[in-house]
Write an enzyme that holds these catalytic residues in place. Structure first.
Site: not given
Length: 421
Positions: A59, A163, A330
């Site tokens: 800002e 995964a 992981e």
């Protein structure tokens, strides 16, 4: 909250969020913040993105660019302006002096030292404050969820990523081979998910301060564990190895590429092995072992974590002391269970490929004692589903980083609160 948000407000709030995202990996341990200033006619006259090295908050940058054109205009932010003194003066002072008549924001600052107080300061100065209730609020909260956890508990926000096949296997049966079994083309058992899914994993790595695996993953796959997005970072991705007995091979790719960005947490440090690793630029730290009387309690039954491994809560506390705000796990099956059993996981990102390995020898998502009753199972909430070609992923939360944090024991989640810099 406010109901006087216009379509133009939403447009410029979205732009502020876009600017904030440019700060991913460049702001930690501070939040990602973007700002837009419009003049009395609604024309953009200043924009800003915070980076830690740049020091100035978004800002302030946007208002400096706007100059006198900010008078009577509107300031748009994805996060409440700070009202405390850290490395900079309170941003609320700068906002008030700028002459803007209105501030539109996506969310409150989760820092207890600021939350709501920045808006209150602006209102007391006669500035109108509006906070969106749209989907932009959810986007803003997700962007800074790691900061929200860190600023309240002083420990990193922990994401468990893996995964797997549709039947929950993360690798085929281990192969009995000497040396590393991985190739330059991927892990020893071959890639489970598609290129698209793995590219998204790199985005997760880029947004994280640290990544962690167990030594068995290194022995099996010889990974690099690097951020390969090519996008700028303020500091390298810290690569963490859980290695209870210091078995990390000195000829592994992680050791060969270490540049003060690898740390090994062990439980029993052999002095000769420690010296071998430290001579190659690896930091080695010893942490206490888990003890069953100290592990996570679910209901009336203690949940046993992986015996012989460093205490996970002391590990995340140590990372907090290093100003690590986000940790991506992981790891393999053992590390996954150790993290879940200890209760350090805040979020999961589970990738699935349309494949089935089957068989008892394939490696499961998590191995250990497990939760023995349904009421003990880890509850995943606020689910989001993603598609990557033929693959899909499930994103969900075990803990809400924005929920009020109760006072924590000195030896659990970390020291007292600190103010945003």
């Amino acid at each position: 909250m406010s109901d006087n948000i216009t379509p133009q407000d939403e447009k410029y709030l979205r732009r502020a969020l876009e600017l904030a995202r440019e700060g991913v990996a460049l702001t930690s341990p501070n939040p990602c913040v973007g700002a837009v200033v419009t003049d009395v006619a609604g024309k953009v006259v200043g924009e800003g993105t915070h980076t830690y090295e740049g020091k100035k908050h978004a800002e302030v940058i946007a208002l400096e660019k706007a100059g006198g054109n900010a008078q009577g205009g509107t300031l748009y932010l994805n996060l409440e302006p700070c009202c405390t003194t850290g490395r900079t003066a309170p941003c609320t002072d700068v906002v008030i002096k700028s002459g803007v008549k209105r501030v539109v924001a996506a969310m409150e600052d989760p820092n207890p030292a600021v939350c709501g107080k920045g808006f209150e300061t602006l209102r007391e100065a006669g500035i109108e404050v509006a906070i969106t209730e749209s989907a932009l609020r959810d986007e803003a909260r997700k962007l800074n969820e790691a900061f929200a956890e860190y600023i309240q508990s002083r420990r990193p926000f922990v994401t468990l990523k893996t995964a797997m096949t549709l039947d929950g296997k993360i690798a085929p049966p281990p192969q009995e081979e000497g040396g590393f079994s991985a190739s330059d083309h991927g892990p020893s058992g071959g890639w489970i998910t598609s290129d698209d899914a793995r590219a998204h994993v790199q985005q997760l790595r880029h947004a994280s301060d640290a990544i962690m695996v167990g030594v068995n993953t290194v022995l099996a796959d010889d990974p690099l564990l690097t951020d390969r997005t090519g996008l700028p970072r303020r500091r390298p991705l810290l690569r963490i190895i859980i290695d209870s007995r210091l078995r990390l091979p000195v000829d592994s790719r992680i050791v060969k590429t270490a540049k003060d960005d690898v740390i090994v947490f062990c439980a029993m440090a052999d002095e000769r092995r420690r010296q071998e690793l430290e001579m190659r630029g690896i930091r080695v730290e010893q942490l206490p072992l888990y003890h069953f009387e100290e592990v996570n309690i679910v209901g009336a039954r203690p949940i046993k974590s992986a015996s012989g491994r460093p205490d996970m809560w002391k590990l995340v506390k140590r990372l907090g002391q290093m100003q690590i705000t986000s940790l991506l796990i992981e790891g393999g099956a053992l590390i996954n269970w150790a993290a879940l059993a200890a209760g350090i996981v805040d979020k999961v990102f589970l990738y699935y490929a349309p494949k089935i390995l089957a068989g008892t020898g394939a490696v499961p998502f998590a191995s250990g004692e497990g939760f023995l009753r349904m009421e003990e199972a880890a509850k995943v909430r606020s689910l989001t589903f993603h598609r990557f070609a033929e693959d899909f992923a499930v994103e969900g939360y075990l803990h809400d980083p924005y929920a009020p944090h109760e006072p924590l024991a000195p030896e659990s989640r970390g020291p007292q609160l600190v103010e945003r810099d």
